[in-house]
Scaffold this active site. Structure first.
Site, PDB file in Angstrom:
ATOM      1  N   HIS A   1       0.861  -1.184   0.000  1.00  7.51           N
ATOM      2  CA  HIS A   1       0.000   0.000   0.000  1.00  7.51           C
ATOM      3  C   HIS A   1       0.900   1.238   0.000  1.00  7.51           C
ATOM      4  O   HIS A   1       1.612   1.492   0.968  1.00  7.51           O
ATOM      5  CB  HIS A   1      -0.915   0.008   1.226  1.00  7.51           C
ATOM      6  CG  HIS A   1      -1.885  -1.135   1.262  1.00  7.51           C
ATOM      7  ND1 HIS A   1      -3.108  -1.093   0.627  1.00  7.51           N
ATOM      8  CD2 HIS A   1      -1.798  -2.365   1.820  1.00  7.51           C
ATOM      9  CE1 HIS A   1      -3.743  -2.247   0.810  1.00  7.51           C
ATOM     10  NE2 HIS A   1      -2.958  -3.035   1.533  1.00  7.51           N
ATOM     11  N   LEU A   2       0.857   1.994  -1.089  1.00 11.99           N
ATOM     12  CA  LEU A   2       1.678   3.193  -1.209  1.00 11.99           C
ATOM     13  C   LEU A   2       0.887   4.467  -0.937  1.00 11.99           C
ATOM     14  O   LEU A   2       1.462   5.564  -0.903  1.00 11.99           O
ATOM     15  CB  LEU A   2       2.327   3.250  -2.595  1.00 11.99           C
ATOM     16  CG  LEU A   2       3.313   2.114  -2.894  1.00 11.99           C
ATOM     17  CD1 LEU A   2       3.913   2.270  -4.280  1.00 11.99           C
ATOM     18  CD2 LEU A   2       4.412   2.057  -1.836  1.00 11.99           C
ATOM     19  N   ARG A   3      -0.432   4.341  -0.791  1.00 15.35           N
ATOM     20  CA  ARG A   3      -1.338   5.407  -0.332  1.00 15.35           C
ATOM     21  C   ARG A   3      -1.527   6.566  -1.314  1.00 15.35           C
ATOM     22  O   ARG A   3      -2.551   7.239  -1.280  1.00 15.35           O
ATOM     23  CB  ARG A   3      -0.871   5.968   1.023  1.00 15.35           C
ATOM     24  CG  ARG A   3      -0.766   4.946   2.138  1.00 15.35           C
ATOM     25  CD  ARG A   3      -2.050   4.188   2.361  1.00 15.35           C
ATOM     26  NE  ARG A   3      -2.010   3.334   3.551  1.00 15.35           N
ATOM     27  CZ  ARG A   3      -2.812   2.312   3.750  1.00 15.35           C
ATOM     28  NH1 ARG A   3      -3.714   1.993   2.841  1.00 15.35           N
ATOM     29  NH2 ARG A   3      -2.735   1.601   4.853  1.00 15.35           N
TER      30      ARG A   3
ATOM     31  N   ASN B   1      -6.508   0.671  -3.281  1.00 17.39           N
ATOM     32  CA  ASN B   1      -7.397   1.423  -2.374  1.00 17.39           C
ATOM     33  C   ASN B   1      -6.811   2.788  -2.012  1.00 17.39           C
ATOM     34  O   ASN B   1      -6.572   3.114  -0.848  1.00 17.39           O
ATOM     35  CB  ASN B   1      -7.736   0.607  -1.124  1.00 17.39           C
ATOM     36  CG  ASN B   1      -6.518   0.153  -0.355  1.00 17.39           C
ATOM     37  OD1 ASN B   1      -5.390   0.161  -0.860  1.00 17.39           O
ATOM     38  ND2 ASN B   1      -6.739  -0.250   0.897  1.00 17.39           N
TER      39      ASN B   1
ATOM     40  N   ASP C   1      -8.599  -5.151  -2.527  1.00 14.68           N
ATOM     41  CA  ASP C   1      -8.032  -5.383  -1.199  1.00 14.68           C
ATOM     42  C   ASP C   1      -8.418  -4.291  -0.208  1.00 14.68           C
ATOM     43  O   ASP C   1      -8.391  -3.106  -0.519  1.00 14.68           O
ATOM     44  CB  ASP C   1      -6.513  -5.477  -1.271  1.00 14.68           C
ATOM     45  CG  ASP C   1      -5.919  -5.790   0.087  1.00 14.68           C
ATOM     46  OD1 ASP C   1      -6.233  -6.858   0.636  1.00 14.68           O
ATOM     47  OD2 ASP C   1      -5.181  -4.952   0.615  1.00 14.68           O
TER      48      ASP C   1
ATOM     49  N   ASP D   1       1.946  -6.878   2.637  1.00 14.66           N
ATOM     50  CA  ASP D   1       0.774  -6.108   3.043  1.00 14.66           C
ATOM     51  C   ASP D   1       1.216  -4.859   3.803  1.00 14.66           C
ATOM     52  O   ASP D   1       0.612  -4.463   4.796  1.00 14.66           O
ATOM     53  CB  ASP D   1      -0.193  -6.944   3.889  1.00 14.66           C
ATOM     54  CG  ASP D   1      -1.572  -6.299   4.017  1.00 14.66           C
ATOM     55  OD1 ASP D   1      -1.819  -5.275   3.346  1.00 14.66           O
ATOM     56  OD2 ASP D   1      -2.402  -6.809   4.797  1.00 14.66           O
TER      57      ASP D   1
END
Length: 437
Positions: free
Chosen positions: A67-69, A99, A159, A312
């Site tokens: 997750h790199l946001r 996401n 996810d 994750d």
């Protein structure tokens, strides 16, 4: 570790141990492994030397679940910051989950993420496209457009949310067959996890926290394995966490289902007992499970039922974690500690050797994610993507010392073995002497 000179982009890595074997010199030139073993030094005219005595040489690690946001949550992480974390952890490619805000459900958003990764120069970023528009689980996203974009998306996942509708899941599996894509499912039956706060069991009963039953994960995995077999498509299971899930995946593979699966480092080491202190650092989705589940995951990873390790990596700003348990965000950092956790749980226990680690942290995730040029053997003519790792260099994990913009590591203050000393992306060092270049 490295001797500086005008090397024309060539590096001679001296005395590394490829896959933990006998020491060998490795010459990197023009983005490839120019020579390895006998003759490498003789061909190294003008190359900068890297002293790698005692270090394990591995193919550059590949993460299927990061997750790199960015875009939208740059307060937690950016693509550039996440790439720094990845390089520090020995990774040369990561798959960035969808996401974000806006959700990566169009060609425009995945291309933005891809370009941000390219501009970092530290790690290849492979965007993951959403399965459904806005992650809402109602209509398929622009799967074909994302696949055809410059980002070349081949992994699709909602996810953080489960594709709970069986008909929609079937349609997604059918659609991605056209371009050899894979649907990566977050296995969580939503009705069985309403109000859930941690693993359902003795600890949740004692603490009075809403239980997250193992069957909520296992039921979705069983359903989707049958769907994937029915339509003949590829299915990947994200962050497997229970003993029952391992057995279902084993059964599905024996039936010929094209299913692959990943385990996160924290599920290989940490258990739900840690929640006793109500510290939200241990709040994660899926939740930490029991010691029995942990041991089953390790065995499944060792025998290949679980194909790979995926971090994750889930950064959160301080205010999202330093709050009461019920309102805290779910997720943990993972990129910079993954290899150390795998050494501790799999190498030091005798469950895997270094060749097995290379398969599960590089070759298999690259194969599943169709990450061309990554996960390749350390051999002459192959892309020069590799990591140099010191298994004898123990460390105490200090959040402030991590490269991530966030500090929510569950290993803070814990002694873990090993340290990544070097990472090379197409022959260019992104980490030397344990420091970002």
């Amino acid at each position: 570790m490295a001797k500086e000179n005008d090397n024309g982009g060539a590096y001679l890595i001296r005395g590394a141990r490829p896959l933990g074997g006998e020491p060998a010199d490795i010459l990197l030139r023009d983005g490839t492994v120019a020579a390895i073993g006998a003759g490498a030094a003789q061909a190294a005219d003008g190359a900068a030397e890297v002293d790698a005595a005692g270090l394990i040489a591995l193919p550059g690690l590949v993460d299927l679940h990061t997750h790199l946001r960015e875009p939208g949550r740059e307060d937690a992480e950016t693509v550039a910051g996440g790439c720094r974390s990845a390089a520090a952890g020995g990774y040369t490619a990561v798959h960035a989950m969808a996401n974000t805000d806006p959700v990566a459900d169009t060609a425009g958003v995945v291309e933005q993420v891809w370009r941000l990764g390219r501009d970092s120069g530290l790690c290849d970023v492979r965007p993951v496209g959403a399965v459904t528009r806005g992650l809402e689980g109602e209509r398929l996203a622009e799967l074909g457009a994302m696949a055809d974009s410059v980002a070349g998306v081949r992994v699709f996942s909602d996810d953080g949310k489960c594709v709970w509708d069986a008909l929609l899941m079937r349609r997604a599996l059918e659609y991605v067959k056209a371009f050899d894509g894979v649907v990566a499912q977050h296995a969580q039956e939503p009705r069985l996890t309403e109000g859930a706060q941690m693993n359902e069991g003795e600890v949740s009963d004692r603490l009075g926290l809403g239980g997250w039953p193992a069957v909520a994960e296992e039921a979705i995995i069983a359903r989707d394995c049958l769907l994937a077999q029915h339509v003949g498509s590829r299915l990947h299971i994200c962050h497997v966490s229970t003993k029952g899930s391992v057995e279902i995946i084993r059964w599905a593979k024996e039936r010929g289902c094209r299913v692959t699966a990943e385990a996160a480092p924290h599920h290989l080491l940490l258990t739900d007992d840690l929640v006793e202190g109500y510290d939200p650092i241990y709040k994660v989705n899926p939740p930490l499970r029991t010691a029995e589940d942990v041991h089953a995951l390790r065995r499944g990873l060792a025998d290949g039922v679980i194909d790979c390790v995926a971090t994750d990596h889930a950064p959160h700003p301080i205010e999202a974690k330093e709050t009461e348990w019920s309102t805290a965000a779910m997720g943990m950092l993972g990129l910079e500690t993954a290899l150390s956790v795998v050494q501790h749980t799999m190498i030091d226990t005798g469950l895997l050797d270094w060749a097995g680690v290379a398969e599960r942290m590089s070759a298999a995730p690259a194969r599943i994610g169709r990450a061309a040029g990554h996960g390749r053997p350390l051999a002459q003519g192959e892309p020069a993507n590799l990591a140099l790792y010191d298994p004898a260099a123990g460390r105490v994990v200090e959040p402030a010392a991590l490269e991530s913009k966030s500090t929510n590591t569950p290993y803070r203050g814990m002694s873990l073995p090993g340290r990544v000393m070097g990472t090379f992306l197409r022959g260019v060092p992104t980490v030397l002497d344990g420091k970002i270049q």
